[in-house]
Motif scaffolding. Sequence first.
Motif, mmCIF file in Angstrom:
data_model
loop_
_atom_site.group_PDB
_atom_site.id
_atom_site.type_symbol
_atom_site.label_atom_id
_atom_site.label_comp_id
_atom_site.label_asym_id
_atom_site.label_seq_id
_atom_site.Cartn_x
_atom_site.Cartn_y
_atom_site.Cartn_z
ATOM 1 N N VAL A 339 -16.408 -14.752 38.043
ATOM 2 C CA VAL A 339 -16.737 -13.944 36.958
ATOM 3 C C VAL A 339 -17.972 -13.399 37.098
ATOM 4 C CG1 VAL A 339 -14.926 -15.288 35.610
ATOM 5 C CG2 VAL A 339 -17.287 -15.976 35.379
ATOM 6 N N PRO A 340 -18.031 -12.223 36.331
ATOM 7 C CA PRO A 340 -19.465 -11.712 35.876
ATOM 8 C C PRO A 340 -20.388 -13.044 35.370
ATOM 9 C CG PRO A 340 -17.846 -10.026 35.439
ATOM 10 C CD PRO A 340 -17.224 -11.359 35.493
ATOM 11 N N ILE A 341 -21.710 -12.872 35.747
ATOM 12 C CA ILE A 341 -22.307 -13.884 35.304
ATOM 13 C C ILE A 341 -22.421 -14.202 33.761
ATOM 14 C CG2 ILE A 341 -25.118 -14.667 34.867
ATOM 15 C CD1 ILE A 341 -23.971 -15.459 37.760
ATOM 16 N N ALA A 401 -10.332 -15.126 34.072
ATOM 17 C CA ALA A 401 -11.283 -14.167 35.167
ATOM 18 C C ALA A 401 -10.901 -12.666 35.011
ATOM 19 C CB ALA A 401 -11.083 -14.650 36.421
ATOM 20 N N LEU A 402 -9.511 -12.358 35.298
ATOM 21 C CA LEU A 402 -9.215 -11.110 35.394
ATOM 22 C C LEU A 402 -9.336 -10.376 34.124
ATOM 23 C CD1 LEU A 402 -5.743 -11.670 37.473
ATOM 24 C CD2 LEU A 402 -8.299 -11.142 38.139
ATOM 25 N N THR A 403 -9.263 -10.791 33.143
ATOM 26 C CA THR A 403 -9.330 -10.003 31.656
ATOM 27 C C THR A 403 -10.870 -9.851 31.609
ATOM 28 O OG1 THR A 403 -9.280 -12.102 30.549
ATOM 29 C CG2 THR A 403 -7.114 -10.962 30.692
ATOM 30 N N ARG A 404 -11.584 -10.392 32.364
ATOM 31 C CA ARG A 404 -13.059 -10.313 31.880
ATOM 32 C C ARG A 404 -13.955 -9.680 33.481
ATOM 33 N NH1 ARG A 404 -11.108 -13.780 29.012
ATOM 34 N NH2 ARG A 404 -11.740 -14.115 26.936
ATOM 35 N N GLY A 405 -12.928 -8.913 34.070
ATOM 36 C CA GLY A 405 -13.783 -8.411 35.262
ATOM 37 C C GLY A 405 -13.826 -8.954 36.445
ATOM 38 N N GLY A 406 -13.176 -10.277 36.513
ATOM 39 C CA GLY A 406 -13.518 -11.160 37.759
ATOM 40 C C GLY A 406 -12.402 -11.415 38.610
ATOM 41 N N THR A 407 -12.534 -12.275 39.611
ATOM 42 C CA THR A 407 -11.386 -12.166 40.467
ATOM 43 C C THR A 407 -10.702 -13.446 40.630
ATOM 44 O OG1 THR A 407 -10.991 -11.949 43.156
ATOM 45 C CG2 THR A 407 -13.311 -12.699 42.285
#
Length: 452
Positions: A339-341, A401-407
């Motif tokens: 996820v983004p930091i 993760a995906l809902t917050r711009g992660g992978t």
Amino acid sequence: MKLFEELQQVLAADRVTMNDTILDQHSSDESYHKPHSPELVVFPESADEMSNIMKLANKYKKPVTPFGLGSSLEGNAIPYEGGISVDFSLMNKVLEVRQDDFLVKVQPGVTRSQLDKELKKYGLFFSVDPGADATLGGMAATNASGTTAVRYGIMRDQVRDMEVVLADGTVIHTGNMAAKSSSGYHLNGLFVGSEGTLGCFTELTLKVIGIPEHIMAARAEFGSVDDAVNGVIAILQAGIPVARVELVDEQSIKQMNHFSDTNYNEVPTLFLEFHGNEAGLQQDVEFMKEIVEDINCQKIEFESDTAARNQLWEARHNAAYAYIHGHPGRKQMVTDVCVPISELAGAVKDAREAVDESGLSGGIVGHVGDGNYHILLMIDVDDPAEIEKANVVNERIVDYALTRGGTCTGEHGVGTGKHKYQAREHGESLVVMQKIKQALDPGGVLNPGKIV
């Protein structure tokens, strides 16, 4: 089998086998995914041999699955459609060290430890450290990273050129030895992380780095995971060039102590390492101490002695094996979101809640300097209820993760375990990937069922 006979003509007879034991050795990786044996295993020694293998695979319409050491964690190298498993263990030579260019040319079966042993003679090291002593070909195939990615980057950042055998047997090079290029499409970026679905790697040219003048490790203990994660964010925001920063939660510290004969306090802990010259390193360390003390760090210990540093990082690298040792008869599911930091503290907190609610035994570790963390879940693979609980945990953290711009996967690759998340994560971009796959492998012989 006609294919077997023709492969024996292309390779030496002892490098093609249908031996049940060897087939079984190539039926699984280190994941919990169900094994499946290939029909035969081949051991090429050159790109020309690999090219001939691909031509025969197309002739007989047999799938081809590359195999390094089987250390992958998402079923990446499991040949679910049978066919040919290509074992690259005989292609294990360090071909050239270009010391002045900070480059090394290797065959795909060279392992990380083998490479570093050779590079040490030149005062160099290879920076990607995934923990397992994986092959360089496998690391490129999954776009591996690990503990040092926060400072030096991931596998994709280290690849300057690759020799690749395509599905039809054509041999290409994806780059060159220049430090930069604006010429053509970025094929290195395309093939690294392709997990054997676009071609088989037979040679890699990689960037290497000078061994730092001084190295110092540290272990910082916190009262909560939130404080530890906030400590990481503060260190990064301050611009301190940390070489490694790893989170280990209290449950994982407990497993480490049992397995590695350490005596660490069972609290959320950051394992850190700093590289540099003596004067600069001392400044970085002092600044880091001030930062973490402001964020409720309970205790911090430093290790500059090589043996003590090695013990610290050996314990961290063996965290997964510590859980396996502590749970005999169970297999391990390892999650791998990134996820983004800015989202890391909430992600780790939610992950801990998910594990607790599942009732499964598990801990959280991760390369938190780049937002990548893992849940180590121990499950009985013969118990459908436990597998379902583990899947619920995995679904939850991937969704977070995906809902917050992660992978869904930071470094383990897609394999079979993350295949179901590809459409959601990539949207219409997945259609582009499918078109690339169709163009390069129209017969679908290369590691079918993986990624796309």
